[in-house]
Structures are given as C-alpha cells and as structure tokens.
Design a protein around this motif. Structure first.
Motif, PDB file in Angstrom:
ATOM      1  N   LYS A   4       0.848  -1.188   0.000  1.00  0.00           N
ATOM      2  CA  LYS A   4       0.000   0.000   0.000  1.00  0.00           C
ATOM      3  C   LYS A   4       0.888   1.244   0.000  1.00  0.00           C
ATOM      4  O   LYS A   4       1.854   1.315   0.752  1.00  0.00           O
ATOM      5  N   ALA A   5       0.538   2.178  -0.849  1.00  0.00           N
ATOM      6  CA  ALA A   5       1.286   3.434  -0.881  1.00  0.00           C
ATOM      7  C   ALA A   5       0.976   4.217   0.385  1.00  0.00           C
ATOM      8  O   ALA A   5      -0.184   4.345   0.776  1.00  0.00           O
ATOM      9  N   LYS A   6       2.010   4.704   1.008  1.00  0.00           N
ATOM     10  CA  LYS A   6       1.840   5.464   2.240  1.00  0.00           C
ATOM     11  C   LYS A   6       1.353   6.864   1.884  1.00  0.00           C
ATOM     12  O   LYS A   6       2.014   7.603   1.170  1.00  0.00           O
ATOM     13  N   LYS A   7       0.161   7.174   2.329  1.00  0.00           N
ATOM     14  CA  LYS A   7      -0.408   8.480   2.018  1.00  0.00           C
ATOM     15  C   LYS A   7       0.102   9.509   3.028  1.00  0.00           C
ATOM     16  O   LYS A   7       0.143   9.233   4.222  1.00  0.00           O
ATOM     17  N   SER A   8       0.453  10.661   2.511  1.00  0.00           N
ATOM     18  CA  SER A   8       0.956  11.730   3.372  1.00  0.00           C
ATOM     19  C   SER A   8      -0.169  12.736   3.604  1.00  0.00           C
ATOM     20  O   SER A   8      -0.929  13.049   2.695  1.00  0.00           O
ATOM     21  N   ASP A   9      -0.287  13.204   4.818  1.00  0.00           N
ATOM     22  CA  ASP A   9      -1.274  14.242   5.099  1.00  0.00           C
ATOM     23  C   ASP A   9      -0.651  15.629   4.959  1.00  0.00           C
ATOM     24  O   ASP A   9      -1.245  16.621   5.336  1.00  0.00           O
ATOM     25  N   CYS A  10       0.545  15.675   4.430  1.00  0.00           N
ATOM     26  CA  CYS A  10       1.247  16.947   4.271  1.00  0.00           C
ATOM     27  C   CYS A  10       0.702  17.705   3.068  1.00  0.00           C
ATOM     28  O   CYS A  10       0.488  17.135   2.004  1.00  0.00           O
ATOM     29  N   GLY A  11       0.521  19.007   3.254  1.00  0.00           N
ATOM     30  CA  GLY A  11       0.100  19.857   2.152  1.00  0.00           C
ATOM     31  C   GLY A  11       1.275  20.206   1.252  1.00  0.00           C
ATOM     32  O   GLY A  11       2.428  19.839   1.515  1.00  0.00           O
ATOM     33  N   GLU A  12       0.990  20.923   0.182  1.00  0.00           N
ATOM     34  CA  GLU A  12       2.031  21.376  -0.748  1.00  0.00           C
ATOM     35  C   GLU A  12       2.871  22.466  -0.084  1.00  0.00           C
ATOM     36  O   GLU A  12       2.366  23.241   0.722  1.00  0.00           O
ATOM     37  N   GLY A  28      20.349  34.499  -1.938  1.00  0.00           N
ATOM     38  CA  GLY A  28      19.514  34.770  -0.779  1.00  0.00           C
ATOM     39  C   GLY A  28      18.835  33.500  -0.315  1.00  0.00           C
ATOM     40  O   GLY A  28      19.250  32.396  -0.660  1.00  0.00           O
ATOM     41  N   THR A  29      17.756  33.662   0.453  1.00  0.00           N
ATOM     42  CA  THR A  29      16.999  32.518   0.956  1.00  0.00           C
ATOM     43  C   THR A  29      15.502  32.795   0.851  1.00  0.00           C
ATOM     44  O   THR A  29      15.074  33.946   0.760  1.00  0.00           O
ATOM     45  N   ARG A  30      14.719  31.715   0.904  1.00  0.00           N
ATOM     46  CA  ARG A  30      13.267  31.791   0.938  1.00  0.00           C
ATOM     47  C   ARG A  30      12.788  30.784   1.967  1.00  0.00           C
ATOM     48  O   ARG A  30      13.444  29.773   2.211  1.00  0.00           O
ATOM     49  N   GLU A  31      11.647  31.070   2.571  1.00  0.00           N
ATOM     50  CA  GLU A  31      11.072  30.196   3.591  1.00  0.00           C
ATOM     51  C   GLU A  31       9.928  29.398   2.983  1.00  0.00           C
ATOM     52  O   GLU A  31       9.111  29.937   2.245  1.00  0.00           O
ATOM     53  N   GLY A  32       9.876  28.114   3.322  1.00  0.00           N
ATOM     54  CA  GLY A  32       8.799  27.249   2.868  1.00  0.00           C
ATOM     55  C   GLY A  32       8.009  26.729   4.057  1.00  0.00           C
ATOM     56  O   GLY A  32       8.574  26.418   5.098  1.00  0.00           O
ATOM     57  N   THR A  33       6.687  26.669   3.885  1.00  0.00           N
ATOM     58  CA  THR A  33       5.828  26.118   4.933  1.00  0.00           C
ATOM     59  C   THR A  33       4.812  25.179   4.295  1.00  0.00           C
ATOM     60  O   THR A  33       4.470  25.321   3.118  1.00  0.00           O
ATOM     61  N   ARG A  34       4.345  24.205   5.077  1.00  0.00           N
ATOM     62  CA  ARG A  34       3.256  23.332   4.643  1.00  0.00           C
ATOM     63  C   ARG A  34       2.505  22.862   5.879  1.00  0.00           C
ATOM     64  O   ARG A  34       3.023  22.890   6.988  1.00  0.00           O
ATOM     65  N   THR A  35       1.292  22.427   5.655  1.00  0.00           N
ATOM     66  CA  THR A  35       0.444  22.007   6.763  1.00  0.00           C
ATOM     67  C   THR A  35       0.343  20.487   6.791  1.00  0.00           C
ATOM     68  O   THR A  35       0.649  19.807   5.810  1.00  0.00           O
ATOM     69  N   GLY A  36      -0.105  19.991   7.902  1.00  0.00           N
ATOM     70  CA  GLY A  36      -0.310  18.559   8.066  1.00  0.00           C
ATOM     71  C   GLY A  36      -0.076  18.164   9.500  1.00  0.00           C
ATOM     72  O   GLY A  36       0.994  18.425  10.054  1.00  0.00           O
ATOM     73  N   ALA A  37      -1.064  17.508  10.111  1.00  0.00           N
ATOM     74  CA  ALA A  37      -0.986  17.154  11.530  1.00  0.00           C
ATOM     75  C   ALA A  37       0.178  16.217  11.831  1.00  0.00           C
ATOM     76  O   ALA A  37       0.824  16.333  12.865  1.00  0.00           O
ATOM     77  N   GLU A  38       0.451  15.279  10.926  1.00  0.00           N
ATOM     78  CA  GLU A  38       1.516  14.309  11.185  1.00  0.00           C
ATOM     79  C   GLU A  38       2.728  14.503  10.278  1.00  0.00           C
ATOM     80  O   GLU A  38       3.511  13.585  10.074  1.00  0.00           O
TER      81      GLU A  38
END
Length: 123
Positions: A4-12, A28-38
């Motif tokens: 079974k493919a492990k589904k991620s609850d992580c957003g883009e 320079g630098t840039r900040e990345g964020t994503r959502t997901g409880a786990e």
C-alpha cells in the motif's frame, strides 16, 4: 502482494519570495511552509538567487521580454515599451504584461566639423 502506498497528510510547500542576503539581487533565501498534523517537516529554508539584470519594479522573480521603445510622446516627454511575461521563478505571482516608461532624452544636435572647422572659424 501489492504494498500500500503510504499516504501523506502533508500539504504542498508554499514558498515566500526570495530575500537577497545583501542588496536587491544575488544569492539569498526563501522560507517554505506546509500544513499537516503528522508532517515531520512543516517549515524549511531554501537557497535562491535573484538575477541582477531583471527589472525589479515588476517583481524580482518575474522575467519579461520587452518590445522596442516607442516614439517619444512630446506631451509627456516620455517613451514607453511593453513587456510580456517570459518566465516566473518559484511560482511567483507575476503580471502577464507590463509597461515601462522613461524620459525621451535630449534631442541630438549636429556635431561640429572637427578641428578644421575651428581653424576655419578663427581665420
């Protein structure tokens, strides 16, 4: 048996604009964020680069292909040209078309004939 493919609850990943280390272009630098409880990782920093030859007034991450300068508008003493979006870095939000203006400059005067002209005038 199929695994079974492990589904991620992580957003883009959502990336901020590139912030140069010094000045208004270069590395320079840039900040990345994503959502997901786990999600194991919800923020990260990434290196980026803003090309120094791009028109920054339209967004440092937006590259435009510009047409030739138009004729001088004698009422405003400005000439304009239009640029169409050629490339956007890191999914930047760029305008599709932009217009830029600049002063027409001084009208060119005929140049003197050189040293011979000055000698002739002195006679």
């Amino acid at each position: 048996p199929e695994k079974k493919a492990k589904k991620s609850d992580c957003g883009e990943w959502q990336w901020s604009v590139c912030v140069p280390t010094s000045g208004d272009c270069g590395l320079g630098t840039r900040e990345g964020t994503r959502t997901g409880a786990e999600c194991k990782q919800t923020t990260k920093t990434q290196k980026c680069k803003i090309p120094c030859n791009w028109k920054k007034q339209f967004g440092a991450e937006c590259k435009y292909q510009f047409q030739a300068w138009g004729e001088c508008d004698l009422n405003t003493a400005l000439k304009t040209r239009t640029g169409n979006l050629k490339r956007a870095l890191h999914n930047a939000d760029c305008q599709k078309t932009v217009t830029i203006s600049k002063p027409c400059g001084k009208l060119t005067k005929p140049k003197p004939q050189g040293k011979f002209h000055l000698l002739k005038a002195a006679w």
